[in-house]
Design a protein around this motif. Structure first.
Motif, PDB file in Angstrom:
ATOM      1  N   THR A 117      21.607  29.767  25.496  1.00 46.03           N
ATOM      2  CA  THR A 117      21.057  28.614  24.781  1.00 46.03           C
ATOM      3  C   THR A 117      21.294  28.736  23.285  1.00 46.03           C
ATOM      4  O   THR A 117      21.759  27.790  22.630  1.00 46.03           O
ATOM      5  CB  THR A 117      19.546  28.489  25.058  1.00 46.03           C
ATOM      6  OG1 THR A 117      19.340  28.291  26.458  1.00 46.03           O
ATOM      7  CG2 THR A 117      18.943  27.314  24.287  1.00 46.03           C
ATOM      8  N   MET A 118      20.993  29.898  22.714  1.00 48.50           N
ATOM      9  CA  MET A 118      21.158  30.079  21.279  1.00 48.50           C
ATOM     10  C   MET A 118      22.637  30.062  20.882  1.00 48.50           C
ATOM     11  O   MET A 118      22.990  29.519  19.826  1.00 48.50           O
ATOM     12  CB  MET A 118      20.507  31.388  20.827  1.00 48.50           C
ATOM     13  CG  MET A 118      18.981  31.381  20.917  1.00 48.50           C
ATOM     14  SD  MET A 118      18.195  29.953  20.099  1.00 48.50           S
ATOM     15  CE  MET A 118      18.780  30.154  18.401  1.00 48.50           C
ATOM     16  N   ASP A 119      23.499  30.606  21.727  1.00 47.76           N
ATOM     17  CA  ASP A 119      24.940  30.567  21.440  1.00 47.76           C
ATOM     18  C   ASP A 119      25.425  29.122  21.371  1.00 47.76           C
ATOM     19  O   ASP A 119      26.217  28.752  20.492  1.00 47.76           O
ATOM     20  CB  ASP A 119      25.721  31.326  22.511  1.00 47.76           C
ATOM     21  CG  ASP A 119      25.595  32.834  22.376  1.00 47.76           C
ATOM     22  OD1 ASP A 119      25.096  33.308  21.342  1.00 47.76           O
ATOM     23  OD2 ASP A 119      25.997  33.541  23.325  1.00 47.76           O
ATOM     24  N   ALA A 120      24.954  28.288  22.317  1.00 48.63           N
ATOM     25  CA  ALA A 120      25.371  26.880  22.336  1.00 48.63           C
ATOM     26  C   ALA A 120      24.848  26.141  21.109  1.00 48.63           C
ATOM     27  O   ALA A 120      25.561  25.329  20.502  1.00 48.63           O
ATOM     28  CB  ALA A 120      24.878  26.203  23.618  1.00 48.63           C
ATOM     29  N   LEU A 121      23.604  26.433  20.718  1.00 48.39           N
ATOM     30  CA  LEU A 121      23.035  25.774  19.539  1.00 48.39           C
ATOM     31  C   LEU A 121      23.748  26.202  18.261  1.00 48.39           C
ATOM     32  O   LEU A 121      24.015  25.375  17.379  1.00 48.39           O
ATOM     33  CB  LEU A 121      21.540  26.080  19.438  1.00 48.39           C
ATOM     34  CG  LEU A 121      20.652  25.436  20.506  1.00 48.39           C
ATOM     35  CD1 LEU A 121      19.204  25.887  20.342  1.00 48.39           C
ATOM     36  CD2 LEU A 121      20.743  23.919  20.433  1.00 48.39           C
ATOM     37  N   GLU A 122      24.057  27.474  18.165  1.00 46.50           N
ATOM     38  CA  GLU A 122      24.779  27.949  16.982  1.00 46.50           C
ATOM     39  C   GLU A 122      26.181  27.342  16.923  1.00 46.50           C
ATOM     40  O   GLU A 122      26.688  27.040  15.837  1.00 46.50           O
ATOM     41  CB  GLU A 122      24.872  29.479  16.996  1.00 46.50           C
ATOM     42  CG  GLU A 122      23.547  30.199  16.800  1.00 46.50           C
ATOM     43  CD  GLU A 122      22.951  30.016  15.411  1.00 46.50           C
ATOM     44  OE1 GLU A 122      23.674  29.557  14.507  1.00 46.50           O
ATOM     45  OE2 GLU A 122      21.750  30.315  15.249  1.00 46.50           O
TER      46      GLU A 122
END
Length: 252
Positions: A117-122
Motif C-alpha cells: 500500500t505504501m509503495d503504491a502511494l509513494e
C-alpha cells in the motif's frame, strides 16, 4: 514470451446493441495507447479486458489463459489493475484505507499489504496524504489515488481509462514517469483523448473507430499516416485524424 492479451473475433455490447464486432488483436508487453473518438468502443474494450464484461462471443485470453470459467476469471484478477473513468470509494476512508482495501480485494497477503500500500502511494506521490480522507482530495489527487489502487501488488496488466483527467501539466509529466516505471513489470493499456500524452510514453498506439481497430503501430508510424490537409496542431494529431478518415492498418 507470448502475448499478454489475445482477442479472437470478439463481439461485445450492451443488451442487443453491439459496440464491438469481430475484433481480433494481440497485445504484447509495453505501454499501449488506446485512442479514438467518443463512442468508438474504448471503454467497452477496457471493461472487457478488466473482466467486468464477459464477451458476448469470441475468445479472450490473458497471460496465456483463455477465460472460460469463473475460476479462470478469479485467477487473472489477482494480476489485473483497472482504473475506470469514474471509480467508487467510501468518502470516509482515508487514502491509506482505500488502497489497503483494494490490496485485500486483490488477495495480497496481510503481511505484505502495508508495504504494498505504501509503495503504491509513494509511487503516485501520495505518501504524505495517507491519512487524508478520500472526500477531502482534489480532483487530481483523487485520480492519483485511483492509479495507486490499480498498480498495487503483483499486477501484470494495468488498464487506465482517461488516467490524466484532472491532472495539471506538471502532474501529467509525473504520470508519464510513473507509467514508464510501472511498465517495467507490467503491460499498461491507457485510453485517453490527449494524443500527445500517449505519444510521449507509449510503445504502440491503437486507434479505435466504431468498435474496430483502424490503426496499430508506433507513434512514428501514426505520424507517417498523416495525409495532406488533415486536421490537427501537431504531426501526430494529423496522423490520428487521417487514420480515422482513411483506410485500416493491420491490427496483428
Amino acid at each position: 514470451m507470448g502475448a499478454v492479451v489475445q482477442i479472437e473475433e470478439l463481439t461485445q455490447g450492451y443488451g442487443s446493441n453491439p459496440i464491438i464486432e469481430g475484433l481480433s488483436i494481440d497485445i504484447d508487453h509495453g505501454v499501449i495507447g488506446l485512442l479514438g473518438p467518443n463512442g468508438a468502443g474504448k471503454t467497452t474494450l477496457l471493461r472487457t479486458l478488466a473482466t467486468v464484461l464477459p464477451p458476448k462471443s469470441g475468445h479472450l485470453s490473458l497471460f496465456g489463459h483463455e477465460l472460460k470459467r469463473d475460476a479462470d476469471v478469479r485467477a487473472v484478477r489477482r494480476h489485473l489493475g483497472y482504473l475506470p473513468q469514474d471509480f467508487g470509494y467510501y468518502p470516509g476512508f482515508s487514502v491509506y484505507e482505500f488502497v489497503r482495501y483494494c490490496a485485500w480485494l486483490r488477495k495480497i497477503p496481510g503481511r505484505q499489504a502495508h508495504k504494498a500500500t505504501m509503495d503504491a502511494l509513494e509511487a503516485v506521490d501520495l505518501g504524505n496524504k495517507a491519512r487524508t480522507k478520500m472526500k477531502a482530495l482534489s480532483g487530481g489527487m483523487l485520480r492519483r489515488a485511483g492509479i495507486a489502487q490499480a498498480i498495487i501488488g503483483d499486477v501484470r496488466l494495468v488498464l487506465l481509462d482517461e488516467p490524466t483527467v484532472g491532472l495539471d501539466p506538471e502532474q501529467r509529466l509525473e504520470f508519464r514517469e510513473l507509467t514508464r516505471r510501472v511498465s517495467g513489470d507490467a503491460t499498461v493499456v491507457l485510453s485517453t483523448h490527449l494524443v500527445e500524452d500517449v505519444a510521449a510514453v507509449c510503445d504502440r498506439l491503437l486507434v479505435m473507430s466504431k468498435g474496430t481497430i483502424v490503426f496499430s503501430g508506433t507513434p512514428q508510424k501514426l505520424i507517417g499516416a498523416s495525409v495532406s490537409g488533415a486536421r490537427g496542431d501537431t504531426e501526430l494529431e494529423r496522423g490520428y485524424t487521417s487514420v480515422l478518415r482513411g483506410g485500416e492498418v493491420g491490427t496483428r
